[in-house]
Design an enzyme around this catalytic site. Structure first.
Site, PDB file in Angstrom:
ATOM      1  N   GLU A  91       2.095 -19.856   7.181  1.00 27.31           N
ATOM      2  CA  GLU A  91       3.015 -21.006   7.095  1.00 27.31           C
ATOM      3  C   GLU A  91       2.347 -22.204   6.432  1.00 27.31           C
ATOM      4  O   GLU A  91       1.155 -22.413   6.662  1.00 27.31           O
ATOM      5  CB  GLU A  91       3.487 -21.385   8.507  1.00 27.31           C
ATOM      6  CG  GLU A  91       4.294 -20.271   9.126  1.00 27.31           C
ATOM      7  CD  GLU A  91       4.685 -20.551  10.580  1.00 27.31           C
ATOM      8  OE1 GLU A  91       4.476 -21.675  11.058  1.00 27.31           O
ATOM      9  OE2 GLU A  91       5.191 -19.626  11.225  1.00 27.31           O
ATOM     10  N   HIS A 144      10.183 -22.274  11.012  1.00 31.78           N
ATOM     11  CA  HIS A 144       9.528 -22.451  12.324  1.00 31.78           C
ATOM     12  C   HIS A 144      10.162 -23.607  13.114  1.00 31.78           C
ATOM     13  O   HIS A 144       9.499 -24.613  13.393  1.00 31.78           O
ATOM     14  CB  HIS A 144       8.017 -22.686  12.137  1.00 31.78           C
ATOM     15  CG  HIS A 144       7.224 -22.403  13.387  1.00 31.78           C
ATOM     16  ND1 HIS A 144       5.942 -21.910  13.374  1.00 31.78           N
ATOM     17  CD2 HIS A 144       7.543 -22.549  14.700  1.00 31.78           C
ATOM     18  CE1 HIS A 144       5.494 -21.776  14.617  1.00 31.78           C
ATOM     19  NE2 HIS A 144       6.456 -22.158  15.430  1.00 31.78           N
ATOM     20  N   VAL A 145      11.417 -23.409  13.471  1.00 26.12           N
ATOM     21  CA  VAL A 145      12.163 -24.464  14.172  1.00 26.12           C
ATOM     22  C   VAL A 145      12.495 -24.094  15.621  1.00 26.12           C
ATOM     23  O   VAL A 145      13.286 -24.784  16.267  1.00 26.12           O
ATOM     24  CB  VAL A 145      13.463 -24.832  13.414  1.00 26.12           C
ATOM     25  CG1 VAL A 145      13.145 -25.464  12.070  1.00 26.12           C
ATOM     26  CG2 VAL A 145      14.385 -23.606  13.230  1.00 26.12           C
ATOM     27  N   GLY A 146      11.873 -23.037  16.131  1.00 27.48           N
ATOM     28  CA  GLY A 146      12.202 -22.551  17.478  1.00 27.48           C
ATOM     29  C   GLY A 146      12.297 -23.646  18.528  1.00 27.48           C
ATOM     30  O   GLY A 146      13.249 -23.710  19.296  1.00 27.48           O
ATOM     31  N   ILE A 188       9.526 -16.921  27.758  1.00 25.29           N
ATOM     32  CA  ILE A 188      10.541 -17.035  26.700  1.00 25.29           C
ATOM     33  C   ILE A 188      11.280 -15.706  26.550  1.00 25.29           C
ATOM     34  O   ILE A 188      12.509 -15.681  26.421  1.00 25.29           O
ATOM     35  CB  ILE A 188       9.895 -17.485  25.369  1.00 25.29           C
ATOM     36  CG1 ILE A 188       9.296 -18.894  25.518  1.00 25.29           C
ATOM     37  CG2 ILE A 188      10.927 -17.465  24.236  1.00 25.29           C
ATOM     38  CD1 ILE A 188       8.502 -19.382  24.317  1.00 25.29           C
ATOM     39  N   ILE A 195      10.402 -14.655  16.606  1.00 23.89           N
ATOM     40  CA  ILE A 195      10.407 -16.053  17.060  1.00 23.89           C
ATOM     41  C   ILE A 195       9.024 -16.405  17.625  1.00 23.89           C
ATOM     42  O   ILE A 195       8.803 -17.519  18.087  1.00 23.89           O
ATOM     43  CB  ILE A 195      11.539 -16.234  18.132  1.00 23.89           C
ATOM     44  CG1 ILE A 195      11.882 -17.694  18.384  1.00 23.89           C
ATOM     45  CG2 ILE A 195      11.231 -15.504  19.407  1.00 23.89           C
ATOM     46  CD1 ILE A 195      12.797 -18.307  17.397  1.00 23.89           C
ATOM     47  N   GLY A 196       8.081 -15.426  17.551  1.00 26.49           N
ATOM     48  CA  GLY A 196       6.759 -15.619  18.171  1.00 26.49           C
ATOM     49  C   GLY A 196       5.720 -16.135  17.194  1.00 26.49           C
ATOM     50  O   GLY A 196       5.554 -17.348  17.018  1.00 26.49           O
ATOM     51  N   ARG A 197       5.017 -15.193  16.554  1.00 27.50           N
ATOM     52  CA  ARG A 197       4.018 -15.550  15.558  1.00 27.50           C
ATOM     53  C   ARG A 197       4.135 -14.606  14.359  1.00 27.50           C
ATOM     54  O   ARG A 197       4.304 -13.385  14.524  1.00 27.50           O
ATOM     55  CB  ARG A 197       2.602 -15.422  16.133  1.00 27.50           C
ATOM     56  CG  ARG A 197       2.179 -16.611  16.980  1.00 27.50           C
ATOM     57  CD  ARG A 197       2.008 -17.894  16.168  1.00 27.50           C
ATOM     58  NE  ARG A 197       1.664 -19.050  16.980  1.00 27.50           N
ATOM     59  CZ  ARG A 197       2.532 -19.931  17.501  1.00 27.50           C
ATOM     60  NH1 ARG A 197       3.834 -19.775  17.308  1.00 27.50           N
ATOM     61  NH2 ARG A 197       2.121 -20.957  18.204  1.00 27.50           N
ATOM     62  N   ARG A 236       1.866  -5.244  27.593  1.00 30.24           N
ATOM     63  CA  ARG A 236       0.678  -4.516  28.047  1.00 30.24           C
ATOM     64  C   ARG A 236       0.955  -3.735  29.329  1.00 30.24           C
ATOM     65  O   ARG A 236       0.462  -2.641  29.511  1.00 30.24           O
ATOM     66  CB  ARG A 236      -0.480  -5.489  28.272  1.00 30.24           C
ATOM     67  CG  ARG A 236      -1.331  -5.636  27.024  1.00 30.24           C
ATOM     68  CD  ARG A 236      -2.375  -6.668  27.224  1.00 30.24           C
ATOM     69  NE  ARG A 236      -1.755  -7.940  27.572  1.00 30.24           N
ATOM     70  CZ  ARG A 236      -2.366  -9.110  27.565  1.00 30.24           C
ATOM     71  NH1 ARG A 236      -3.645  -9.172  27.245  1.00 30.24           N
ATOM     72  NH2 ARG A 236      -1.742 -10.220  27.877  1.00 30.24           N
ATOM     73  N   ASP A 254      11.598 -16.718  12.081  1.00 31.06           N
ATOM     74  CA  ASP A 254      11.364 -18.160  12.248  1.00 31.06           C
ATOM     75  C   ASP A 254       9.890 -18.487  12.037  1.00 31.06           C
ATOM     76  O   ASP A 254       9.514 -19.653  11.981  1.00 31.06           O
ATOM     77  CB  ASP A 254      11.791 -18.589  13.660  1.00 31.06           C
ATOM     78  CG  ASP A 254      11.651 -20.096  13.878  1.00 31.06           C
ATOM     79  OD1 ASP A 254      12.109 -20.862  13.001  1.00 31.06           O
ATOM     80  OD2 ASP A 254      11.096 -20.510  14.908  1.00 31.06           O
TER      81      ASP A 254
HETATM   82  C1  8YV Z   1       5.466 -25.376  17.658  1.00 35.07           C
HETATM   83  C2  8YV Z   1       5.282 -23.079  18.654  1.00 35.07           C
HETATM   84  O1  8YV Z   1       6.221 -25.477  16.522  1.00 35.07           O
HETATM   85  O2  8YV Z   1       4.957 -23.685  20.883  1.00 35.07           O
HETATM   86  C3  8YV Z   1       4.652 -22.924  19.979  1.00 35.07           C
HETATM   87  O3  8YV Z   1       3.838 -22.010  20.133  1.00 35.07           O
HETATM   88  O4  8YV Z   1       5.149 -22.263  17.812  1.00 35.07           O
HETATM   89  C4  8YV Z   1       6.119 -24.261  18.381  1.00 35.07           C
HETATM   90  O5  8YV Z   1       6.743 -24.709  19.512  1.00 35.07           O
HETATM   91  C5  8YV Z   1       4.047 -25.214  17.215  1.00 35.07           C
HETATM   92  O6  8YV Z   1       3.196 -25.364  18.271  1.00 35.07           O
HETATM   93  C6  8YV Z   1       3.645 -26.178  16.103  1.00 35.07           C
HETATM   94  O7  8YV Z   1       3.821 -27.482  16.415  1.00 35.07           O
END
Ligand code: 8YV
Length: 319
Positions: free
Chosen positions: A262, A280-282, A156, A231-233, A176, A257
């Site tokens: 959450e 969280h709509v990525g 990504i 856009i990650g975590r 890393r 995002d």
């Molecule tokens: C999903 C995500 O929203 O793929 C991921 O890691 O964060 C998102 O695509 C998530 O898995 C929750 O359904």
């Protein structure tokens, strides 16, 4: 032959359940009035788990003696103790590739929304202020001349980098290791990356290794024109430190995002005008979520029909 028993701890998309039903006996834990009783009842028979975003920890794995595979809906799998599964010969799968472009598109959109204050501009129009007060104020930020620093140059991250180059941005990264065959400038630490760029794109996975990597020190290094996009975590960012940096002007703005807890978003972030916040709509288009769902189905059917999976995670390779 009886169909393998699959545990479904939390709701999943209908197309996933529909794809699994002809092949497996599904145990939908979330539908049980007494979940503990249901788990006690089926634990000995469970051979697979289909999961989205909820924790699959050591304690649960240990309760399922016949568990062979955990199929995770999502490319990120910090919710699953994959290292532990690996030690027990249990396969973990995720859903990479099929969401790469969707997430990269969202990341770029969020970056531009944040820098050019587009959500606020749209609110201005809808609230009638264009008529009553005139033009929306000029934005302090511009994408022009910006340098992008990517934390986590995986699939990504690379798709985001390619798009950023098309917008004229120079790209640097930290991870890393320096990657062979990658032309972007590598930084051995996140602080040195933040010092070199003004726009920080977080694409790193969650988990203990990356927890709160972005805190006061990194935000200060990014500086007053600094923009953070995540856009990650959510766990990668210390949200208290970020809210404080946005409030004090240590950095210019942030677009998020993902969040640590959450769907709860800290009030300190909600209160800030210079934060653009998405739920969280990525990857959240029907087409992409269907492709992810199909991969969950294909990994489970692949394993039980042919002893092979399409997308095992690194901790649990399948030969
Ligand atoms: C999903 C995500 O929203 O793929 C991921 O890691 O964060 C998102 O695509 C998530 O898995 C929750 O359904």
């Amino acid at each position: 032959m009886s169909r393998p028993d699959i545990l479904v701890p939390a709701p999943m998309r209908d197309m996933i359940l529909g794809g699994l039903e002809p092949h497996f006996t599904l145990h939908k834990l979330y539908e049980a009035a007494d979940r503990e009783a249901m788990l006690r009842d089926v634990a000995e028979r469970i051979r697979g788990i289909a999961i989205s975003f909820r924790p699959i920890d050591k304690a649960l794995v240990d309760r399922l003696p016949k568990l062979e595979i955990v199929a995770n809906f999502g490319v990120g799998y910090d919710n699953v103790d994959a290292a532990y599964c690996g030690t027990k010969g249990i396969i973990v799968t995720n859903t990479p590739d099929v969401l790469t472009d969707e997430v990269a598109d969202t990341a770029i959109a969020l970056m531009i929304m944040t820098i050019r204050e587009l959500p606020a501009a749209e609110r201005w129009l809808r609230q009638g202020k264009w008529v009553s007060q005139g033009a929306f104020p000029l934005t302090r930020g511009t994408l022009r001349g910006r340098t992008l620093g990517i934390l986590g140059l995986g699939r990504i991250g690379k798709a985001i980098a390619e798009r950023a180059e098309a917008f004229g941005m120079a790209v640097h990264y930290h991870g890393r290791n320096r990657q062979d065959g990658v032309g972007y400038t590598y930084h051995p630490s996140l602080v040195s990356l933040a010092e070199a760029v003004d726009t920080l794109m977080l694409v790193a996975p969650g988990g203990e290794e990356t927890r709160h990597m972005v805190g006061e020190r990194v935000l200060e290094a990014l500086g007053p024109q600094g923009v953070v996009i995540n856009i990650g975590r959510g766990s990668v960012v210390n949200e208290t430190a970020l809210a404080e940096a946005l409030r004090k002007g240590t950095i210019l703005a942030a677009g998020l995002d993902v969040f640590e807890n959450e769907p709860h978003v800290p009030q300190a972030l909600l209160d800030l005008p210079n934060a653009v916040l998405l739920p969280h709509v990525g990857s959240a288009s029907e087409a992409t979520r269907n492709a992810m769902g199909q991969l969950v189905v294909d990994n489970l059917t692949g394993w039980f029909h042919h002893r092979t999976v399409l997308t095992p995670v690194a901790e649990t390779p399948v030969s």
